[in-house]
Design a protein around this motif. Structure first.
Motif, PDB file in Angstrom:
ATOM      1  N   LEU A   9       0.852  -1.216  -0.073  1.00  0.00           N
ATOM      2  CA  LEU A   9      -0.058  -0.035   0.011  1.00  0.00           C
ATOM      3  C   LEU A   9       0.860   1.242   0.091  1.00  0.00           C
ATOM      4  CD1 LEU A   9      -3.187  -0.406   2.267  1.00  0.00           C
ATOM      5  CD2 LEU A   9      -2.979  -0.535  -0.083  1.00  0.00           C
ATOM      6  N   THR A  10       1.959   1.190   0.670  1.00  0.00           N
ATOM      7  CA  THR A  10       2.956   2.561   0.699  1.00  0.00           C
ATOM      8  C   THR A  10       3.454   2.776  -0.682  1.00  0.00           C
ATOM      9  OG1 THR A  10       3.199   1.968   3.194  1.00  0.00           O
ATOM     10  CG2 THR A  10       4.887   3.327   1.795  1.00  0.00           C
ATOM     11  N   ASP A  11       3.855   1.635  -1.295  1.00  0.00           N
ATOM     12  CA  ASP A  11       4.279   1.872  -2.579  1.00  0.00           C
ATOM     13  C   ASP A  11       3.209   2.412  -3.631  1.00  0.00           C
ATOM     14  OD1 ASP A  11       6.962   0.898  -1.809  1.00  0.00           O
ATOM     15  OD2 ASP A  11       6.614  -1.312  -2.601  1.00  0.00           O
ATOM     16  N   LYS A  14       2.772   5.792  -3.003  1.00  0.00           N
ATOM     17  CA  LYS A  14       3.581   6.802  -3.592  1.00  0.00           C
ATOM     18  C   LYS A  14       3.244   6.799  -5.118  1.00  0.00           C
ATOM     19  CE  LYS A  14       7.385   5.586  -0.555  1.00  0.00           C
ATOM     20  NZ  LYS A  14       8.630   4.878  -0.255  1.00  0.00           N
ATOM     21  N   THR A  15       2.918   5.879  -5.795  1.00  0.00           N
ATOM     22  CA  THR A  15       2.649   5.981  -7.230  1.00  0.00           C
ATOM     23  C   THR A  15       1.473   6.800  -7.545  1.00  0.00           C
ATOM     24  OG1 THR A  15       3.443   3.624  -7.574  1.00  0.00           O
ATOM     25  CG2 THR A  15       1.770   4.521  -9.210  1.00  0.00           C
ATOM     26  N   LEU A  16       0.298   6.722  -6.623  1.00  0.00           N
ATOM     27  CA  LEU A  16      -0.866   7.686  -6.560  1.00  0.00           C
ATOM     28  C   LEU A  16      -0.392   9.058  -6.639  1.00  0.00           C
ATOM     29  CD1 LEU A  16      -3.334   5.237  -4.900  1.00  0.00           C
ATOM     30  CD2 LEU A  16      -3.247   5.936  -7.434  1.00  0.00           C
ATOM     31  N   ARG A  17       0.526   9.588  -5.527  1.00  0.00           N
ATOM     32  CA  ARG A  17       0.858  10.747  -5.363  1.00  0.00           C
ATOM     33  C   ARG A  17       1.594  11.275  -6.609  1.00  0.00           C
ATOM     34  NH1 ARG A  17       1.915   9.077   0.090  1.00  0.00           N
ATOM     35  NH2 ARG A  17       3.915   8.554  -0.554  1.00  0.00           N
ATOM     36  N   LYS A  18       2.108  10.555  -7.385  1.00  0.00           N
ATOM     37  CA  LYS A  18       2.902  10.970  -8.524  1.00  0.00           C
ATOM     38  C   LYS A  18       1.971  11.038  -9.857  1.00  0.00           C
ATOM     39  CE  LYS A  18       7.441   8.982  -7.195  1.00  0.00           C
ATOM     40  NZ  LYS A  18       8.544   8.091  -7.346  1.00  0.00           N
ATOM     41  N   ASN A  19       0.843  10.267  -9.698  1.00  0.00           N
ATOM     42  CA  ASN A  19      -0.056  10.300 -10.739  1.00  0.00           C
ATOM     43  C   ASN A  19      -1.353  10.446 -10.652  1.00  0.00           C
ATOM     44  OD1 ASN A  19       1.753   8.792 -12.816  1.00  0.00           O
ATOM     45  ND2 ASN A  19       1.941   7.294 -11.307  1.00  0.00           N
ATOM     46  N   MET A  20      -1.561  11.623  -9.871  1.00  0.00           N
ATOM     47  CA  MET A  20      -2.912  12.324  -9.265  1.00  0.00           C
ATOM     48  C   MET A  20      -3.877  12.595 -10.566  1.00  0.00           C
ATOM     49  SD  MET A  20      -2.054  14.954  -6.202  1.00  0.00           S
ATOM     50  CE  MET A  20      -1.220  16.058  -6.977  1.00  0.00           C
ATOM     51  N   GLY A  46      -4.856   1.869   7.963  1.00  0.00           N
ATOM     52  CA  GLY A  46      -5.403   0.774   7.693  1.00  0.00           C
ATOM     53  C   GLY A  46      -5.173   0.006   6.545  1.00  0.00           C
ATOM     54  N   ASN A  47      -6.041  -0.682   5.737  1.00  0.00           N
ATOM     55  CA  ASN A  47      -6.016  -1.408   4.688  1.00  0.00           C
ATOM     56  C   ASN A  47      -6.358  -0.561   3.534  1.00  0.00           C
ATOM     57  OD1 ASN A  47      -4.857  -3.672   5.530  1.00  0.00           O
ATOM     58  ND2 ASN A  47      -6.953  -4.185   6.162  1.00  0.00           N
ATOM     59  N   TYR A  48      -6.498   0.967   3.613  1.00  0.00           N
ATOM     60  CA  TYR A  48      -6.894   1.961   2.493  1.00  0.00           C
ATOM     61  C   TYR A  48      -5.907   3.040   2.096  1.00  0.00           C
ATOM     62  CZ  TYR A  48     -11.438  -0.417   3.708  1.00  0.00           C
ATOM     63  OH  TYR A  48     -12.388  -1.244   3.971  1.00  0.00           O
ATOM     64  N   ILE A  49      -6.120   3.568   1.180  1.00  0.00           N
ATOM     65  CA  ILE A  49      -5.223   4.647   0.725  1.00  0.00           C
ATOM     66  C   ILE A  49      -6.311   5.830   0.731  1.00  0.00           C
ATOM     67  CG2 ILE A  49      -3.685   5.788  -1.073  1.00  0.00           C
ATOM     68  CD1 ILE A  49      -2.738   2.763  -1.493  1.00  0.00           C
ATOM     69  N   VAL A  50      -6.443   6.888   1.228  1.00  0.00           N
ATOM     70  CA  VAL A  50      -7.298   7.792   1.211  1.00  0.00           C
ATOM     71  C   VAL A  50      -6.668   9.081   0.231  1.00  0.00           C
ATOM     72  CG1 VAL A  50      -8.529   7.424   3.345  1.00  0.00           C
ATOM     73  CG2 VAL A  50      -6.685   9.278   3.362  1.00  0.00           C
ATOM     74  N   ILE A  61     -10.519  13.358   3.017  1.00  0.00           N
ATOM     75  CA  ILE A  61     -11.365  14.005   1.663  1.00  0.00           C
ATOM     76  C   ILE A  61     -11.047  12.994   0.752  1.00  0.00           C
ATOM     77  CG2 ILE A  61     -11.269  15.855   0.233  1.00  0.00           C
ATOM     78  CD1 ILE A  61     -10.192  17.621   2.357  1.00  0.00           C
ATOM     79  N   GLU A  62     -12.058  12.517   0.195  1.00  0.00           N
ATOM     80  CA  GLU A  62     -12.255  11.538  -1.111  1.00  0.00           C
ATOM     81  C   GLU A  62     -12.789  12.327  -2.115  1.00  0.00           C
ATOM     82  OE1 GLU A  62     -11.332   7.874  -1.030  1.00  0.00           O
ATOM     83  OE2 GLU A  62     -10.287   8.746   0.245  1.00  0.00           O
ATOM     84  N   LEU A  63     -12.078  12.148  -3.466  1.00  0.00           N
ATOM     85  CA  LEU A  63     -12.762  12.483  -4.513  1.00  0.00           C
ATOM     86  C   LEU A  63     -13.160  11.256  -5.237  1.00  0.00           C
ATOM     87  CD1 LEU A  63     -10.256  15.382  -5.856  1.00  0.00           C
ATOM     88  CD2 LEU A  63     -12.335  15.391  -4.230  1.00  0.00           C
TER      89      LEU A  63
END
Length: 136
Positions: A9-11, A14-20, A46-50, A61-63
């Motif tokens: 999830l951490t990896d 990081k990928t999601l931050r680079k590809n918003m 937990g087991n989610y990425i917000v 905050i979720e989009l």
């Protein structure tokens, strides 16, 4: 708070931050990044990425794109929101349409949920020079 240190999830975060998405980029660069409080992007809880997390206000905050309005997406969001709420978080959800067509209203709504007693947000302004106020 039960935040597991999940390397996958951490990896992924990081990928999601680079590809918003373009909506995430707009909310981040045109509003959240300018706040005088810490806002995290793509935070593992937990087991989610917000999408966005404001620890000082216990706000997530979720989009939501179109997949969140399909039967499976709705069911998954209910489970996710119940989990986050059980940890004491307030979950704010906005559609991509909200970001694209009602951006100022979204920003005002977020401010309304942030405890302003310890943080002055009055100087936060939009790129167009309009002040965002915590009330409508």
């Amino acid at each position: 708070m039960n935040q597991t240190n999940n390397a996958k999830l951490t990896d992924r975060a990081k990928t999601l931050r680079k590809n918003m998405t373009k909506e995430e980029r707009r909310l981040w660069y045109d509003f959240l990044k300018t706040l005088p409080i810490t806002v995290h992007r793509q935070k593992v809880i937990g087991n989610y990425i917000v999408d966005f997390y404001i620890a000082s206000a216990k706000i997530v905050i979720e989009l939501d794109g179109s997949q969140h309005y399909e039967e499976k997406g709705i069911a998954n969001d209910v489970i996710r929101d119940e989990y986050l709420t059980s940890l004491g978080f307030k979950v704010l959800r906005y559609s991509n349409l909200d970001i694209n067509q009602r951006f100022e209203s979204v920003c005002e709504d977020i401010l309304k949920h942030i405890d302003t007693s310890s943080v002055s947000l009055c100087s936060t302004a939009s790129p167009q020079g309009e002040a965002f106020l915590g009330e409508r």
